[in-house]
Design an enzyme around this catalytic site. Structure first.
Site, short mmCIF file in Angstrom:
data_model
loop_
_atom_site.label_atom_id
_atom_site.label_comp_id
_atom_site.label_asym_id
_atom_site.label_seq_id
_atom_site.Cartn_x
_atom_site.Cartn_y
_atom_site.Cartn_z
N HIS A 157 -3.31 14.52 -4.42
CA HIS A 157 -2.72 13.89 -5.41
C HIS A 157 -1.20 14.53 -5.64
O HIS A 157 -1.12 15.78 -5.69
CB HIS A 157 -3.52 13.88 -6.51
CG HIS A 157 -3.15 13.08 -7.93
ND1 HIS A 157 -3.07 11.64 -7.79
CD2 HIS A 157 -2.45 13.49 -8.98
CE1 HIS A 157 -2.65 11.30 -9.02
NE2 HIS A 157 -2.15 12.46 -9.74
N ILE B 12 -11.00 3.17 -5.81
CA ILE B 12 -11.51 4.23 -6.52
C ILE B 12 -13.13 4.27 -5.68
O ILE B 12 -13.76 3.17 -6.06
CB ILE B 12 -11.58 4.23 -8.09
CG1 ILE B 12 -10.13 4.28 -8.26
CG2 ILE B 12 -12.35 5.20 -8.56
CD1 ILE B 12 -9.92 4.17 -9.44
#
Length: 192
Positions: free
Chosen positions: A114, A97
């Site tokens: 995603h 992240i």
């Protein structure tokens, strides 16, 4: 994001952690004349990422950054991207992240793919969760990256039907096929 003018392609970095099928697809897309981007750098957080082979095959510069110290890694990446004059980042299965500070430096110029119809099923294990919840549809989303996980503005989505025969593995395969179409389409939408 500035619209593309003339034939100058936007210098792009692709971040990966795994087998790199989306990377392979983006490289192929970047080589067509009408593509708004050129892939100049491939970055990974692990030398075990099989996708790095596509960097070798396509003679694209690659660099692996050790993420033991996130701040240090991100600072090194930012210096490297600046040196390479990178203006755009595509995350393609990058399993780290990015910090708020990193994202701010590339404000609005980082996108991700995603494997779910966001805002549903952020994070990992998306296909299993969708099947368990008896969803009728799955899909994939290309979105801008913000400091909140899988929460940035949606660029494009592709919806597919979940059948009674699907399991997480078959669903993942079907969604991945759509990802390969969606990512280039989203990049075109941004720049054209």
């Amino acid at each position: 994001m500035e619209k593309l003018t003339g034939l100058k392609k936007i210098k792009t970095a692709v971040f990966i952690s795994g087998k790199g099928s989306n990377l392979k697809n983006i490289i192929r897309f970047s080589k067509i004349k009408k593509s708004p981007i050129s892939i100049n750098v491939i970055i990974s957080n692990t030398n075990k990422a099989r996708g790095l082979n596509f960097a070798n095959q396509s003679k694209i510069s690659k660099k692996i950054f050790d993420y033991k110290n996130v701040n240090f890694a991100e600072n090194q990446i930012l210096k490297f991207l600046k040196k390479k004059k990178i203006k755009f980042i595509c995350l393609a299965g990058f399993m780290k992240i990015l910090s708020k500070g990193f994202i701010k430096k590339f404000d609005g110029k980082i996108i991700n793919i995603h494997p779910s119809l966001l805002p549903k099923y952020k994070g990992l294990d998306t296909h299993n969760r969708a099947i368990k919840n008896k969803e009728k549809f799955a899909g994939c989303t290309v979105h801008y990256v913000t400091a909140k996980l899988d929460s940035g503005k949606i660029i494009l989505q592709k919806k597919i039907k979940i059948t009674s025969k699907d399991n997480p593995k078959t669903l993942a395969k079907k969604v991945l096929k759509q990802e390969h179409k969606l990512y280039p389409a989203a990049i075109k939408k941004i720049f054209y």
